[in-house]
Write a protein that holds these residues in place. Structure first.
Motif: not given
Length: 372
Positions: A258-282
């Motif tokens: 069996a292969h592990p069920q990897r975590p996937l970070w979804a909805s990673t587009g930043v909605k608040n313009p005050d936050y860095p636009d790559t926040l949920y990647v970095t």
């Protein structure tokens, strides 16, 4: 520009594009992203398909033929979307062969079935059969009714992308459903090595909901916590993932291929313009995870994203402190996750309605001149 994306991939993050269209496939754009931008997978949803169909003429001939054959709108949607996913799977087939876990393309079950276990299972099996590619993933929502559907579909040897996960508690139930499905598949004689799964943990919506509640509370302590919940939530989810893959139950399944069920970070587009636009990647860089990005986020990271090493492992304690502080400030976290799931299912259904109306419009457009 792609050096930053390569650095992200080298850090163990699989970059998946949260978008698909026939134009991307036929012009070679998807292949170019795979070749030059480290993209190794694709996720889709009804809104993505609605936009693709509304904006391009590449579907017209197929729509015209289906209408001539008497197809209704549901049949037209099924044929258009499964064709695109099948063709995207073919583009990504070399990646699937080379990497074993990537090269995947996801397609969702009908959202009106999110609270119907048996119908979800039937829809997942129909999509899997129609796409007919080993590197497809069938998206099933992590509703309470979706959990037994996940087990049943995995048990049938079908690869699954579990979507709409918001809380760590529900994520643990999703991982349990995956393991139960693998055990069922093993009993049925399926080769566990052919089954893949990711668990799509939604990120930005958590900050959107909790930030709004913190702002309503309005204290200095509450306001200082804005923008911290989503990353903390994902870090707690990863700690839960580490617990599961260290368990004897998982180790027995892994020994069976069996292969592990990897975590996937979804909805990673930043909605608040005050936050860095790559926040949920970095801030969510960690090996053996997937980050599925809209093209805008992909381009932003390629332009100015930073890879500062593993930002997740060992940070569960710090993340829990954030949630303890948010709760102490007066935010009802149980209600937050209940609202997020309910809104997620509602948006899921609204997205489908948008796709239905778009396709109805295309059906009328391609048949109108012939009738006139």
């Amino acid at each position: 520009m792609t050096d930053r994306l390569k650095a992200l991939a080298d850090a163990g993050v699989s970059i998946w594009l949260d978008d698909l269209s026939r134009e991307r496939i036929e012009t070679g754009n998807l292949a170019e992203l795979v070749e030059g931008s480290s993209v190794v997978g694709v996720t889709t949803n009804p809104t993505i398909f609605a936009s693709a169909i509304a904006d391009g003429e590449r579907y017209d001939e197929q729509v015209r033929g289906l209408v001539a054959d008497g197809a209704d709108v549901d049949k037209v949607i099924f044929e258009l979307t499964t064709d695109d996913v099948r063709n995207a799977c073919d583009v990504l087939a070399p990646v699937a062969e080379r990497t074993k876990d990537d090269g995947r393309v996801s397609i969702e079950v009908e959202p009106d079935l999110a609270n119907d276990t048996d119908a979800t299972v039937a829809s997942a099996k129909a999509l899997w059969k129609a796409v007919d590619r080993p590197n497809a993933l069938i998206k099933i929502p992590a509703t309470l009714e979706g959990l037994p559907a996940i087990t049943e579909v995995i048990g049938a040897g079908i690869s699954v992308n579990v979507t709409l996960i918001f809380s760590v508690e529900r994520y643990r139930a999703v991982m349990d459903a995956y393991l139960a499905g693998l055990e069922k598949a093993r009993e049925a004689g399926h080769d566990l090595a052919t089954i893949r799964s990711v668990a799509s943990f939604f990120v930005s919506r958590v900050d959107t909901e909790i930030d709004a509640r913190l702002e309503k509370i309005g204290t200095d302590e509450a306001l200082a916590l804005r923008g911290k919940a989503a990353v903390a939530n994902a870090r707690l989810a990863y700690a839960a993932f580490e617990e599961v893959i260290a368990s004897d139950r998982w180790q027995q399944l892994a020994a069976a291929g069996a292969h592990p069920q990897r975590p996937l970070w979804a909805s990673t587009g930043v909605k608040n313009p005050d936050y860095p636009d790559t926040l949920y990647v970095t801030d969510l860089v960690v090996a053996d995870t997937v980050n599925t990005m809209p093209e805008k986020t992909l381009q932003a990271f390629a332009d100015h994203g930073e890879v500062r090493g593993d930002q997740v492992t060992g940070k569960a304690g710090e993340a829990q402190e954030v949630f303890d502080q948010i709760a102490a400030a007066g935010v009802d976290l149980d209600d937050v996750f209940l609202v997020l799931e309910q809104e997620g299912v509602s948006k899921f259904k609204a997205s489908w309605s948008e796709l239905v109306e778009t396709v109805k419009g295309q059906m009328a457009a391609v048949t109108g001149p012939a009738e006139g």
